[in-house]
Design a protein around this motif. Structure first.
Motif, PDB file in Angstrom:
ATOM      1  N   LEU A 286       0.826  -1.200   0.000  1.00  0.00           N
ATOM      2  CA  LEU A 286       0.000   0.000   0.000  1.00  0.00           C
ATOM      3  C   LEU A 286       0.863   1.253   0.000  1.00  0.00           C
ATOM      4  N   ALA A 287       1.868   1.297   0.878  1.00  0.00           N
ATOM      5  CA  ALA A 287       2.736   2.465   0.965  1.00  0.00           C
ATOM      6  C   ALA A 287       3.572   2.642  -0.291  1.00  0.00           C
ATOM      7  N   ALA A 288       4.036   1.532  -0.869  1.00  0.00           N
ATOM      8  CA  ALA A 288       4.892   1.625  -2.054  1.00  0.00           C
ATOM      9  C   ALA A 288       4.131   2.178  -3.250  1.00  0.00           C
ATOM     10  N   PHE A 289       2.963   1.616  -3.537  1.00  0.00           N
ATOM     11  CA  PHE A 289       2.194   2.092  -4.686  1.00  0.00           C
ATOM     12  C   PHE A 289       1.668   3.503  -4.456  1.00  0.00           C
ATOM     13  N   ALA A 290       1.175   3.754  -3.253  1.00  0.00           N
ATOM     14  CA  ALA A 290       0.667   5.099  -2.962  1.00  0.00           C
ATOM     15  C   ALA A 290       1.787   6.125  -3.023  1.00  0.00           C
ATOM     16  N   GLY A 291       2.954   5.779  -2.488  1.00  0.00           N
ATOM     17  CA  GLY A 291       4.084   6.696  -2.540  1.00  0.00           C
ATOM     18  C   GLY A 291       4.528   6.981  -3.961  1.00  0.00           C
ATOM     19  N   ALA A 292       4.551   5.927  -4.794  1.00  0.00           N
ATOM     20  CA  ALA A 292       4.940   6.128  -6.190  1.00  0.00           C
ATOM     21  C   ALA A 292       3.929   7.012  -6.918  1.00  0.00           C
ATOM     22  N   GLY A 293       2.621   6.768  -6.670  1.00  0.00           N
ATOM     23  CA  GLY A 293       1.596   7.593  -7.311  1.00  0.00           C
ATOM     24  C   GLY A 293       1.662   9.043  -6.853  1.00  0.00           C
ATOM     25  N   PHE A 294       1.901   9.237  -5.553  1.00  0.00           N
ATOM     26  CA  PHE A 294       2.017  10.604  -5.024  1.00  0.00           C
ATOM     27  C   PHE A 294       3.207  11.321  -5.650  1.00  0.00           C
ATOM     28  N   ALA A 295       4.344  10.637  -5.738  1.00  0.00           N
ATOM     29  CA  ALA A 295       5.547  11.264  -6.304  1.00  0.00           C
ATOM     30  C   ALA A 295       5.351  11.602  -7.776  1.00  0.00           C
ATOM     31  N   LEU A 296       4.743  10.690  -8.538  1.00  0.00           N
ATOM     32  CA  LEU A 296       4.521  10.966  -9.960  1.00  0.00           C
ATOM     33  C   LEU A 296       3.522  12.090 -10.153  1.00  0.00           C
ATOM     34  N   GLY A 297       2.464  12.100  -9.341  1.00  0.00           N
ATOM     35  CA  GLY A 297       1.501  13.201  -9.445  1.00  0.00           C
ATOM     36  C   GLY A 297       2.134  14.537  -9.126  1.00  0.00           C
ATOM     37  N   LEU A 298       2.950  14.587  -8.088  1.00  0.00           N
ATOM     38  CA  LEU A 298       3.647  15.821  -7.720  1.00  0.00           C
ATOM     39  C   LEU A 298       4.577  16.267  -8.838  1.00  0.00           C
ATOM     40  N   PHE A 299       5.258  15.295  -9.476  1.00  0.00           N
ATOM     41  CA  PHE A 299       6.166  15.620 -10.575  1.00  0.00           C
ATOM     42  C   PHE A 299       5.405  16.181 -11.772  1.00  0.00           C
ATOM     43  N   GLU A 300       4.252  15.581 -12.089  1.00  0.00           N
ATOM     44  CA  GLU A 300       3.470  16.056 -13.228  1.00  0.00           C
ATOM     45  C   GLU A 300       2.950  17.481 -12.980  1.00  0.00           C
ATOM     46  N   ILE A 301       2.587  17.774 -11.751  1.00  0.00           N
ATOM     47  CA  ILE A 301       2.149  19.143 -11.437  1.00  0.00           C
ATOM     48  C   ILE A 301       3.325  20.107 -11.570  1.00  0.00           C
ATOM     49  N   ALA A 302       4.501  19.661 -11.108  1.00  0.00           N
ATOM     50  CA  ALA A 302       5.675  20.540 -11.139  1.00  0.00           C
ATOM     51  C   ALA A 302       6.071  20.897 -12.564  1.00  0.00           C
ATOM     52  N   ILE A 303       6.037  19.936 -13.486  1.00  0.00           N
ATOM     53  CA  ILE A 303       6.459  20.235 -14.856  1.00  0.00           C
ATOM     54  C   ILE A 303       5.424  21.071 -15.591  1.00  0.00           C
ATOM     55  N   ARG A 304       4.232  21.217 -15.008  1.00  0.00           N
ATOM     56  CA  ARG A 304       3.205  22.067 -15.602  1.00  0.00           C
ATOM     57  C   ARG A 304       2.934  23.288 -14.717  1.00  0.00           C
ATOM     58  N   ALA A 305       3.898  23.686 -13.947  1.00  0.00           N
ATOM     59  CA  ALA A 305       3.712  24.803 -13.012  1.00  0.00           C
ATOM     60  C   ALA A 305       3.355  26.097 -13.727  1.00  0.00           C
ATOM     61  N   ASP A 306       3.827  26.278 -14.978  1.00  0.00           N
ATOM     62  CA  ASP A 306       3.522  27.509 -15.701  1.00  0.00           C
ATOM     63  C   ASP A 306       2.160  27.457 -16.377  1.00  0.00           C
ATOM     64  N   HIS A 307       1.417  26.335 -16.194  1.00  0.00           N
ATOM     65  CA  HIS A 307       0.081  26.223 -16.763  1.00  0.00           C
ATOM     66  C   HIS A 307      -0.983  26.138 -15.674  1.00  0.00           C
ATOM     67  N   LEU A 308      -0.640  26.612 -14.482  1.00  0.00           N
ATOM     68  CA  LEU A 308      -1.596  26.579 -13.390  1.00  0.00           C
ATOM     69  C   LEU A 308      -2.333  27.908 -13.290  1.00  0.00           C
TER      70      LEU A 308
END
Length: 574
Positions: A140-162
């Protein structure tokens, strides 16, 4: 389980509860997906709950229904953790049915299900695996942690489109809420960007939940632990009763656990694989105590939620397991050679005779010797040669293999050593004791560059050495579904039998079923049936996977199966 007979069907109330839970799950899925939305109720609810929350509750209701359907199998086996999860899902269902549209009718169904589960809680007491809880939390922690990290990364690379300037804390909320399918505070200029983040986090959140549930419900696998007393008692039983079953000596495998009759006069050797408790051969010990040993084994299966199965038992053992409540079907036949009647003369033995004579003319010699009579340095050379001759890195076998060579405790094993004209060791054959007057083929290792006929030379040498060793019978191997091949060759074989024969011939291209049968048949053995015992037909696929895993034809954990034995060495793939 206190009764001596295995109940192949769970108690009616337990099975009924499992069906009710699955029906309730199907009802949740249907109401969440198929029923039309009641806009009046949603509008009233929207004053207190965001629309995103209502939609998320609707999706979660469908997911909860699917989970209840999955939990039915665990409830049928009496798993305590399946009951715990079903209770948690029923509680969540009450809330979700209200949040998704004030569906009080569906909430009442969930509440009734919760009451039923609480009322029958004592019927679900199967012990969980010792590490399943921590494995579930880790997944649970591994998959949730991976999903959280990827979601955070996707938001970061689109920071200029927020829209606006949300900070990192808002990004984290967006990624975390996305794991449970809820929209966060971050807004994107382009809607597809928000959908991408939601898809990523939601997918990983679903994977986390599914992986955790599967691992949480996974039956534990007991590590075989034997004391010196267990080993001593087992060898004493084999010394007295080992002649009853040619597979008895294989109970000494290190990966088999033992469960004893209360008197200690009989035992069942087994191994737990993928939630199946696999026993092999007949129980060992005095036959009058077999029912008590079998009952103790079945009780252990019931307590842990394991499916009981027996591979390759004989007629007497099959009868005992049948009386204990298991179904029995014929699995194949064991080839047993009568030493006194064996001869290379006659037309039926022509192919064997020619192979043996060809090898002897080529200068090959063969000797049969008890392991205890070999000097330590020569025994060491034999084990090293056997390792070189092994086809692949995986040691195959479970029910009919000892999977060791050269152990000091196996001094009664018979070794057949084949050497070429230069005195080089080219083949090794090992037989284990079958009581005081029998041998049972364990393994054969042969140099693949040796001429054809090496197998025949070693087998014939072992049989011909029988009288001087006090051996009356030699068990060569086990041929799966032998009767199909034998009967299909007879005049008047029916269309169903011929079709079954053609199917097995196709399968034999991978598993070498037919070649193994013919490799045994050339020695004109007597065929003795062997049986498979199991609770119900629906358990057969699970048992087949477990058996193939135990025999090392399927990977288990980090162990990956190697290539199958070549036809020349297939005779020894016990």
């Amino acid at each position: 389980m206190s009764a001596s007979a295995w109940n192949s069907r769970p108690p009616l109330s337990r099975a009924a509860v499992a069906r009710v839970v699955q029906l309730a799950g199907a009802f949740d899925v249907a109401t969440a997906v198929l029923l039309p939305e009641r806009h009046g109720r949603i509008a009233a609810l929207a004053e207190f709950v965001p629309i995103a929350g209502i939609l998320s509750a609707r999706a979660a209701t469908a997911a909860a229904g699917v989970l209840l359907i999955y939990l039915g199998a665990g409830l049928r086996r009496g798993k305590r953790r399946a009951w715990q999860l079903a209770v948690a899902v029923a509680c969540a269902g009450i809330v979700l049915n209200i949040l998704r549209g004030l569906d009080f009718d569906a909430a009442v169904v969930s509440a009734a299900l919760l009451g039923l589960l609480i009322a029958v809680r004592k019927r679900f007491a199967t012990l969980p695996g010792p590490h399943s809880r921590w494995r579930a939390l880790t997944a649970l922690a591994a998959f949730a942690g991976a999903g959280f990290a990827l979601g955070l990364f996707e938001i970061a690379i689109r920071a200029d489109h927020l829209i606006g300037t949300p900070g990192v804390e808002a990004w984290a909320q967006q990624a975390a809420l996305g794991l449970i399918g809820v929209s966060g505070p971050v807004r994107f200029v382009r809607p597809w960007a928000a959908d991408t983040v939601s898809l990523t986090t939601g997918t990983f959140g679903l994977l986390a939940a599914l992986a955790a549930v599967v691992l949480f419900l996974k039956p534990g696998e007991r590590r075989p632990v034997r004391t010196e007393g267990d080993e001593r008692r087992l060898r004493e039983l084999l010394a007295r009763y080992g002649g009853d079953d040619s597979l008895g000596y294989f109970a000494l495998r290190a990966d088999k656990a033992l469960i004893w009759a209360p008197s200690g006069k009989a035992t069942v050797a087994y191994r737990v694989v993928r939630g199946v408790s696999l026993a092999a051969g007949d129980p060992i010990g005095i036959a009058s105590e077999w029912p008590e040993a079998i009952s103790a084994w079945l009780t252990d299966c019931e307590r842990h939620g394991w499916t009981p199965a027996v591979l390759g038992c004989g007629r007497t053992g099959g009868t005992a397991y049948s009386r204990a409540g298991l179904d029995v079907i014929e699995l194949g036949d064991e080839a047993v050679v009568d030493v006194a009647a064996f001869s290379l003369d006659g037309r039926p033995m022509r192919s064997v005779r020619q192979a043996v004579n060809r090898m002897r003319r080529a200068g090959y010699t063969c000797t049969a010797v008890r392991q205890r009579d070999l000097p330590p340095d020569e025994l060491s050379a034999v084990t090293q040669a056997a390792d070189r001759f092994r086809d692949g890195n995986v040691e195959r076998g479970f029910s009919m293999a000892l999977s060791r060579l050269g152990d000091q405790a196996d001094g009664d094993c018979l070794l057949v050593l084949a050497r070429d004209q230069d005195g080089q060791l080219r083949g090794v054959l090992q037989f284990v004791p079958w009581g005081a007057d029998g041998l049972s083929l364990d393994l054969m290792r042969g140099d693949r560059t040796a001429p054809n006929g090496l197998t025949e030379l070693m087998v014939v040498t072992a049989v011909e050495a029988g009288p001087s060793l006090g051996v009356r019978r030699v068990s060569l191997n086990f041929a799966v579904l032998r009767s199909v091949f034998a009967r299909a060759e007879q005049l008047g074989a029916g269309p169903v039998l011929r079709m079954w024969h053609r199917l097995l011939r196709v399968v034999s291209r991978v598993w070498q079923i037919e070649s193994l049968y013919r490799a045994n048949a050339k020695y004109l053995p007597a065929w003795q049936p062997r049986y498979l015992c199991f609770p119900t037909a629906r358990d057969l696929p699970r048992i087949a996977v477990a058996a193939l895993t135990a025999e090392a034809f399927l990977p288990a954990g980090r162990t990956v199966g190697g290539p199958l034995p070549a036809p020349e060495t297939a005779l020894i793939s016990r």
